[in-house]
Motif scaffolding. Sequence first.
Motif, PDB file in Angstrom:
ATOM      1  N   TRP A  24       0.834  -1.206   0.000  1.00 51.08           N
ATOM      2  CA  TRP A  24       0.000   0.000   0.000  1.00 51.08           C
ATOM      3  C   TRP A  24       0.867   1.254   0.000  1.00 51.08           C
ATOM      4  O   TRP A  24       0.610   2.196  -0.747  1.00 51.08           O
ATOM      5  CB  TRP A  24      -0.931   0.025   1.214  1.00 51.08           C
ATOM      6  CG  TRP A  24      -1.669   1.316   1.302  1.00 51.08           C
ATOM      7  CD1 TRP A  24      -2.829   1.627   0.673  1.00 51.08           C
ATOM      8  CD2 TRP A  24      -1.266   2.492   2.010  1.00 51.08           C
ATOM      9  NE1 TRP A  24      -3.175   2.933   0.955  1.00 51.08           N
ATOM     10  CE2 TRP A  24      -2.236   3.484   1.771  1.00 51.08           C
ATOM     11  CE3 TRP A  24      -0.178   2.799   2.826  1.00 51.08           C
ATOM     12  CZ2 TRP A  24      -2.152   4.758   2.321  1.00 51.08           C
ATOM     13  CZ3 TRP A  24      -0.096   4.071   3.373  1.00 51.08           C
ATOM     14  CH2 TRP A  24      -1.075   5.038   3.123  1.00 51.08           C
ATOM     15  N   LEU A  25       1.892   1.261   0.847  1.00 53.95           N
ATOM     16  CA  LEU A  25       2.776   2.422   0.956  1.00 53.95           C
ATOM     17  C   LEU A  25       3.416   2.743  -0.391  1.00 53.95           C
ATOM     18  O   LEU A  25       3.396   3.895  -0.836  1.00 53.95           O
ATOM     19  CB  LEU A  25       3.856   2.153   2.010  1.00 53.95           C
ATOM     20  CG  LEU A  25       4.947   3.191   2.158  1.00 53.95           C
ATOM     21  CD1 LEU A  25       4.374   4.545   2.559  1.00 53.95           C
ATOM     22  CD2 LEU A  25       5.990   2.718   3.163  1.00 53.95           C
ATOM     23  N   VAL A  30       3.559   5.912  -5.536  1.00 54.80           N
ATOM     24  CA  VAL A  30       3.462   5.988  -7.003  1.00 54.80           C
ATOM     25  C   VAL A  30       2.265   6.851  -7.394  1.00 54.80           C
ATOM     26  O   VAL A  30       2.377   7.748  -8.238  1.00 54.80           O
ATOM     27  CB  VAL A  30       3.350   4.573  -7.622  1.00 54.80           C
ATOM     28  CG1 VAL A  30       2.964   4.646  -9.086  1.00 54.80           C
ATOM     29  CG2 VAL A  30       4.658   3.812  -7.445  1.00 54.80           C
ATOM     30  N   ASP A  31       1.109   6.588  -6.779  1.00 57.93           N
ATOM     31  CA  ASP A  31      -0.119   7.314  -7.116  1.00 57.93           C
ATOM     32  C   ASP A  31       0.014   8.822  -6.870  1.00 57.93           C
ATOM     33  O   ASP A  31      -0.537   9.624  -7.616  1.00 57.93           O
ATOM     34  CB  ASP A  31      -1.303   6.782  -6.307  1.00 57.93           C
ATOM     35  CG  ASP A  31      -1.686   5.357  -6.682  1.00 57.93           C
ATOM     36  OD1 ASP A  31      -1.225   4.866  -7.739  1.00 57.93           O
ATOM     37  OD2 ASP A  31      -2.441   4.737  -5.900  1.00 57.93           O
ATOM     38  N   GLN A  32       0.731   9.180  -5.802  1.00 62.41           N
ATOM     39  CA  GLN A  32       0.863  10.595  -5.434  1.00 62.41           C
ATOM     40  C   GLN A  32       2.139  11.229  -5.989  1.00 62.41           C
ATOM     41  O   GLN A  32       2.420  12.391  -5.712  1.00 62.41           O
ATOM     42  CB  GLN A  32       0.831  10.744  -3.907  1.00 62.41           C
ATOM     43  CG  GLN A  32      -0.498  10.311  -3.308  1.00 62.41           C
ATOM     44  CD  GLN A  32      -0.522  10.459  -1.815  1.00 62.41           C
ATOM     45  OE1 GLN A  32       0.001  11.426  -1.265  1.00 62.41           O
ATOM     46  NE2 GLN A  32      -1.136   9.505  -1.130  1.00 62.41           N
ATOM     47  N   GLU A  33       2.896  10.441  -6.739  1.00 64.85           N
ATOM     48  CA  GLU A  33       4.171  10.902  -7.286  1.00 64.85           C
ATOM     49  C   GLU A  33       5.068  11.476  -6.182  1.00 64.85           C
ATOM     50  O   GLU A  33       5.647  12.554  -6.290  1.00 64.85           O
ATOM     51  CB  GLU A  33       3.950  11.922  -8.406  1.00 64.85           C
ATOM     52  CG  GLU A  33       3.212  11.330  -9.595  1.00 64.85           C
ATOM     53  CD  GLU A  33       3.000  12.310 -10.730  1.00 64.85           C
ATOM     54  OE1 GLU A  33       3.222  13.515 -10.562  1.00 64.85           O
ATOM     55  OE2 GLU A  33       2.601  11.837 -11.812  1.00 64.85           O
ATOM     56  N   ARG A  34       5.142  10.735  -5.095  1.00 67.69           N
ATOM     57  CA  ARG A  34       5.970  11.084  -3.939  1.00 67.69           C
ATOM     58  C   ARG A  34       6.814   9.871  -3.583  1.00 67.69           C
ATOM     59  O   ARG A  34       6.605   8.777  -4.098  1.00 67.69           O
ATOM     60  CB  ARG A  34       5.085  11.440  -2.727  1.00 67.69           C
ATOM     61  CG  ARG A  34       4.138  12.579  -2.938  1.00 67.69           C
ATOM     62  CD  ARG A  34       4.879  13.881  -2.890  1.00 67.69           C
ATOM     63  NE  ARG A  34       3.956  14.994  -2.964  1.00 67.69           N
ATOM     64  CZ  ARG A  34       4.285  16.231  -2.705  1.00 67.69           C
ATOM     65  NH1 ARG A  34       5.516  16.520  -2.345  1.00 67.69           N
ATOM     66  NH2 ARG A  34       3.414  17.195  -2.804  1.00 67.69           N
ATOM     67  N   ILE A  39       5.480   9.820   2.242  1.00 65.44           N
ATOM     68  CA  ILE A  39       4.191   9.307   2.715  1.00 65.44           C
ATOM     69  C   ILE A  39       4.275   8.965   4.201  1.00 65.44           C
ATOM     70  O   ILE A  39       3.395   9.333   4.982  1.00 65.44           O
ATOM     71  CB  ILE A  39       3.756   8.058   1.907  1.00 65.44           C
ATOM     72  CG1 ILE A  39       3.656   8.365   0.415  1.00 65.44           C
ATOM     73  CG2 ILE A  39       2.468   7.464   2.466  1.00 65.44           C
ATOM     74  CD1 ILE A  39       2.495   9.187  -0.024  1.00 65.44           C
ATOM     75  N   VAL A  40       5.327   8.267   4.608  1.00 62.23           N
ATOM     76  CA  VAL A  40       5.492   7.887   6.013  1.00 62.23           C
ATOM     77  C   VAL A  40       5.554   9.137   6.889  1.00 62.23           C
ATOM     78  O   VAL A  40       4.876   9.220   7.916  1.00 62.23           O
ATOM     79  CB  VAL A  40       6.738   6.998   6.214  1.00 62.23           C
ATOM     80  CG1 VAL A  40       7.066   6.826   7.683  1.00 62.23           C
ATOM     81  CG2 VAL A  40       6.541   5.655   5.541  1.00 62.23           C
ATOM     82  N   ASN A  41       6.351  10.121   6.502  1.00 61.44           N
ATOM     83  CA  ASN A  41       6.455  11.344   7.287  1.00 61.44           C
ATOM     84  C   ASN A  41       5.117  12.055   7.396  1.00 61.44           C
ATOM     85  O   ASN A  41       4.740  12.563   8.462  1.00 61.44           O
ATOM     86  CB  ASN A  41       7.503  12.286   6.692  1.00 61.44           C
ATOM     87  CG  ASN A  41       8.877  11.995   7.219  1.00 61.44           C
ATOM     88  OD1 ASN A  41       9.197  12.311   8.352  1.00 61.44           O
ATOM     89  ND2 ASN A  41       9.694  11.374   6.393  1.00 61.44           N
TER      90      ASN A  41
END
Length: 59
Positions: A24-25, A30-34, A39-41
């Motif tokens: 999921w992470l 990928v989905d958020q282009e990050r 994402i974790v932060n």
Amino acid sequence: MNTKHVEYAPKPVQVRLKPELHAWLHQAAVDQERSANWIVNKVVQEAKERSEAQHEKQA
């Protein structure tokens, strides 16, 4: 030495994620282009803010 206002460099933290959370992470990254790190932060920051707001309500 007063270390109250000293800022420390970020330190790496190693975590073991369940396979479905790992997937999921990386898909969210990928989905958020990050990056997965971003994402974790973001998730941890939001949890911290919710916790602090809840403590303020209780005070």
